[in-house]
Motif scaffolding. Structure first.
Motif, PDB file in Angstrom:
ATOM      1  N   LYS A  30      10.917   6.495   2.181  1.00 42.88           N
ATOM      2  CA  LYS A  30       9.617   5.646   1.520  1.00 42.88           C
ATOM      3  C   LYS A  30       8.899   7.149   1.463  1.00 42.88           C
ATOM      4  O   LYS A  30       8.690   7.582   2.802  1.00 42.88           O
ATOM      5  CB  LYS A  30       8.925   4.718   2.115  1.00 42.88           C
ATOM      6  CG  LYS A  30       7.727   4.053   1.285  1.00 42.88           C
ATOM      7  CD  LYS A  30       6.690   3.151   2.188  1.00 42.88           C
ATOM      8  CE  LYS A  30       5.739   3.110   1.543  1.00 42.88           C
ATOM      9  NZ  LYS A  30       4.932   4.140   0.777  1.00 42.88           N
ATOM     10  N   MET A  32       5.854   9.692   1.556  1.00 42.27           N
ATOM     11  CA  MET A  32       4.612   9.491   1.884  1.00 42.27           C
ATOM     12  C   MET A  32       3.836  10.624   1.467  1.00 42.27           C
ATOM     13  O   MET A  32       2.708  10.776   1.069  1.00 42.27           O
ATOM     14  CB  MET A  32       4.464   9.293   3.392  1.00 42.27           C
ATOM     15  CG  MET A  32       4.816   8.265   3.978  1.00 42.27           C
ATOM     16  SD  MET A  32       4.293   6.657   3.328  1.00 42.27           S
ATOM     17  CE  MET A  32       2.437   6.645   4.089  1.00 42.27           C
ATOM     18  N   GLY A  64       8.136  11.698   4.442  1.00 42.13           N
ATOM     19  CA  GLY A  64       8.071  10.389   4.444  1.00 42.13           C
ATOM     20  C   GLY A  64       8.503   9.489   5.737  1.00 42.13           C
ATOM     21  O   GLY A  64       8.725  10.254   6.829  1.00 42.13           O
ATOM     22  N   ASP A 121       9.175   7.436  -5.622  1.00 42.26           N
ATOM     23  CA  ASP A 121       8.674   6.256  -4.388  1.00 42.26           C
ATOM     24  C   ASP A 121       9.760   6.244  -3.310  1.00 42.26           C
ATOM     25  O   ASP A 121       9.206   6.118  -2.364  1.00 42.26           O
ATOM     26  CB  ASP A 121       8.430   4.976  -5.263  1.00 42.26           C
ATOM     27  CG  ASP A 121       7.377   5.036  -6.184  1.00 42.26           C
ATOM     28  OD1 ASP A 121       6.252   5.674  -5.935  1.00 42.26           O
ATOM     29  OD2 ASP A 121       7.346   4.438  -7.136  1.00 42.26           O
ATOM     30  N   TYR A 122      11.005   6.383  -3.656  1.00 42.61           N
ATOM     31  CA  TYR A 122      11.892   6.305  -2.698  1.00 42.61           C
ATOM     32  C   TYR A 122      13.183   7.361  -2.748  1.00 42.61           C
ATOM     33  O   TYR A 122      13.447   7.714  -3.811  1.00 42.61           O
ATOM     34  CB  TYR A 122      12.791   4.945  -2.589  1.00 42.61           C
ATOM     35  CG  TYR A 122      11.764   3.795  -2.037  1.00 42.61           C
ATOM     36  CD1 TYR A 122      11.656   3.805  -0.776  1.00 42.61           C
ATOM     37  CD2 TYR A 122      11.225   3.347  -2.857  1.00 42.61           C
ATOM     38  CE1 TYR A 122      10.770   2.498  -0.273  1.00 42.61           C
ATOM     39  CE2 TYR A 122      10.156   2.144  -2.648  1.00 42.61           C
ATOM     40  CZ  TYR A 122      10.079   1.704  -1.237  1.00 42.61           C
ATOM     41  OH  TYR A 122       9.353   0.747  -0.629  1.00 42.61           O
ATOM     42  N   ASP A 316      -1.824  10.730  -7.231  1.00 42.19           N
ATOM     43  CA  ASP A 316      -0.697   9.616  -7.283  1.00 42.19           C
ATOM     44  C   ASP A 316       0.441  10.194  -8.306  1.00 42.19           C
ATOM     45  O   ASP A 316       0.126  10.853  -9.014  1.00 42.19           O
ATOM     46  CB  ASP A 316      -1.406   8.689  -7.852  1.00 42.19           C
ATOM     47  CG  ASP A 316      -0.489   7.429  -7.872  1.00 42.19           C
ATOM     48  OD1 ASP A 316      -0.502   6.521  -7.089  1.00 42.19           O
ATOM     49  OD2 ASP A 316       0.287   6.938  -8.930  1.00 42.19           O
ATOM     50  N   LEU A 317       1.253   9.714  -8.071  1.00 43.04           N
ATOM     51  CA  LEU A 317       2.611  10.212  -8.902  1.00 43.04           C
ATOM     52  C   LEU A 317       2.468  10.029 -10.345  1.00 43.04           C
ATOM     53  O   LEU A 317       2.927  10.754 -11.128  1.00 43.04           O
ATOM     54  CB  LEU A 317       3.837   9.241  -8.499  1.00 43.04           C
ATOM     55  CG  LEU A 317       5.302   9.918  -8.590  1.00 43.04           C
ATOM     56  CD1 LEU A 317       5.391  11.194  -8.089  1.00 43.04           C
ATOM     57  CD2 LEU A 317       6.253   9.014  -8.057  1.00 43.04           C
ATOM     58  N   TRP A 339       1.202   9.139  -1.029  1.00 40.22           N
ATOM     59  CA  TRP A 339       1.248   7.535  -1.087  1.00 40.22           C
ATOM     60  C   TRP A 339       0.669   6.950  -0.190  1.00 40.22           C
ATOM     61  O   TRP A 339       0.315   7.399   1.175  1.00 40.22           O
ATOM     62  CB  TRP A 339       2.841   7.041  -0.958  1.00 40.22           C
ATOM     63  CG  TRP A 339       3.593   7.468  -2.108  1.00 40.22           C
ATOM     64  CD1 TRP A 339       4.123   6.576  -3.029  1.00 40.22           C
ATOM     65  CD2 TRP A 339       4.292   8.624  -2.536  1.00 40.22           C
ATOM     66  NE1 TRP A 339       4.993   7.185  -4.094  1.00 40.22           N
ATOM     67  CE2 TRP A 339       5.285   8.484  -3.884  1.00 40.22           C
ATOM     68  CE3 TRP A 339       4.298  10.068  -2.206  1.00 40.22           C
ATOM     69  CZ2 TRP A 339       5.767   9.504  -4.336  1.00 40.22           C
ATOM     70  CZ3 TRP A 339       4.967  10.989  -2.751  1.00 40.22           C
ATOM     71  CH2 TRP A 339       5.576  10.719  -3.757  1.00 40.22           C
ATOM     72  N   GLU A 340       0.218   5.700  -0.236  1.00 36.96           N
ATOM     73  CA  GLU A 340      -0.669   4.858   0.663  1.00 36.96           C
ATOM     74  C   GLU A 340       0.302   4.486   1.749  1.00 36.96           C
ATOM     75  O   GLU A 340       1.223   4.186   1.652  1.00 36.96           O
ATOM     76  CB  GLU A 340      -1.498   3.713   0.133  1.00 36.96           C
ATOM     77  CG  GLU A 340      -2.544   4.241  -0.827  1.00 36.96           C
ATOM     78  CD  GLU A 340      -3.524   4.893  -0.019  1.00 36.96           C
ATOM     79  OE1 GLU A 340      -4.173   4.720   1.030  1.00 36.96           O
ATOM     80  OE2 GLU A 340      -4.049   6.169  -0.495  1.00 36.96           O
TER      81      GLU A 340
END
Ligand SMILES: [Zn+2]
Ligand SMILES: [Zn+2]
Length: 340
Positions: A30, A32, A64, A121-122, A316-317, A339-340
């Protein structure tokens, strides 16, 4: 989930992608933090023809948390905070065995250009590429170390910098200004050279003793004035610009050391006058090994290196277009997606 792809000529898209599944030996991170590095700009500026038919997710400074592990993974666990060493190789040749998978003698793969990279995101990657982070290192600092800042650390280390040295660093983008920061942390007097005022201000903030605006002043002349006419003990080029490389060589003293880090271009030297008769030692330095990534991260933490000040912009992306447009101007430190 989302991923950023470059589509050519400074265009990019935030695309909707399927979430990856880890195969045997793989993990899913994930994300980060994912840094923007100078070599991303090279691909961002490329024509669509040169990018080729298959577009991969950009970004090669991934950092991440392990979200999923595949079968046969025991080197990391779900929840571990990691940086990704953004290359894979054959894992068997002499270069892979010393952790330099980017120099694999069979075939290397660079994440962010030949495999999906950190701007998503991943991220799917082999567990063997994951390097655990010190607790005190933030994700955004980990992202910086994962390429640009780690590259600077190992280049300065190659130069054998110590407290007796004056080090001149040409180019104060994210890699060059990191070299300024590490040169200072290793005890040198550091002279930082660039042509962009915002960058020179950041160099001072990160520890430069002297900054030279090469758009106004001749760098070699000032470096000689500061070194009793002799030149710097060590110089580093982080620009890849032919004239600046020549400047870096000519600003080094007799018996001095020079390190080339900035990529691309062809540069012509009068080898006898500029190199042989000065008894110079010239290094090329390309990123770092798997263990070198951990070493750079530990140095930042153990020596209180002010790396957090390098990170000047957070996005942010979904703001990828604005992020790259600004980074492309050369007026930032290190921008990162977070990322949060
Ligand atoms: Zn190999
Ligand atoms: Zn890079």
């Amino acid at each position: 989930m989302r991923g950023v792809v470059f589509t050519g000529d400074r265009n990019l898209e935030v695309r909707e992608l399927g979430k990856p599944e880890p195969g045997p030996g793989d993990v899913v991170l994930k994300m980060m933090a994912s840094g923007l590095c100078g070599s991303d700009l090279t691909r961002y500026r490329m024509s669509s023809d040169r990018l080729g038919p298959t577009l991969f997710v950009a970004g090669h400074e991934p950092c991440g948390v392990v979200a999923e592990v595949g079968a046969n993974v025991d080197s990391v666990r779900v929840g571990d905070r990691v940086m990704m060493h953004h290359y894979t190789g054959c894992d068997k040749c002499s270069m892979c065995r010393i952790g330099y998978t980017q120099m694999c003698l069979v075939q290397n793969t660079v994440y962010g250009s030949a495999a999906d990279g950190g701007h998503q995101d991943y991220l799917l990657c082999p567990a063997s590429t994951c390097v655990p982070m010190p607790d005190a290192l933030s994700f955004e600092e980990g992202a910086a170390v994962a390429c640009g800042t780690g590259t600077a650390f190992h280049a300065v280390k190659r130069l054998g910098i110590s407290g007796v040295d004056t080090l001149a660093v040409f180019g104060q983008g994210p890699v060059g200004v990191s070299a300024t920061m590490f040169g200072k942390a290793m005890g040198a007097r550091v002279i930082a050279v660039d042509v962009i005022p915002e960058r020179l201000a950041l160099s001072e903030d990160l520890g430069a003793d002297v900054v030279i605006d090469a758009s106004k002043d001749d760098a070699e002349t000032i470096i000689r004035e500061l070194t009793d006419g002799e030149g710097a003990d060590a110089t580093l080029d982080a620009t890849g610009i032919p004239d600046v490389r020549i400047n870096a060589v000519d600003s080094a003293r007799y018996w001095g050391r020079v390190c080339f880090v900035g990529e691309g271009n062809t540069t012509t030297f009068d080898v006898s006058a500029q190199i042989i008769h000065k008894q110079l030692t010239i290094y090329g330095s390309w990123t770092f090994s798997l263990s070198g990534l951990a070493e750079a991260a530990n140095f930042v933490v153990n020596r209180n290196v002010p790396l957090k000040n390098l990170i000047t912009h957070r996005y942010d992306l979904d703001q990828a277009d604005a992020a790259y447009k600004l980074f492309d101007t050369g007026r930032t430190g290190k921008p990162v997606f977070i990322w949060e």
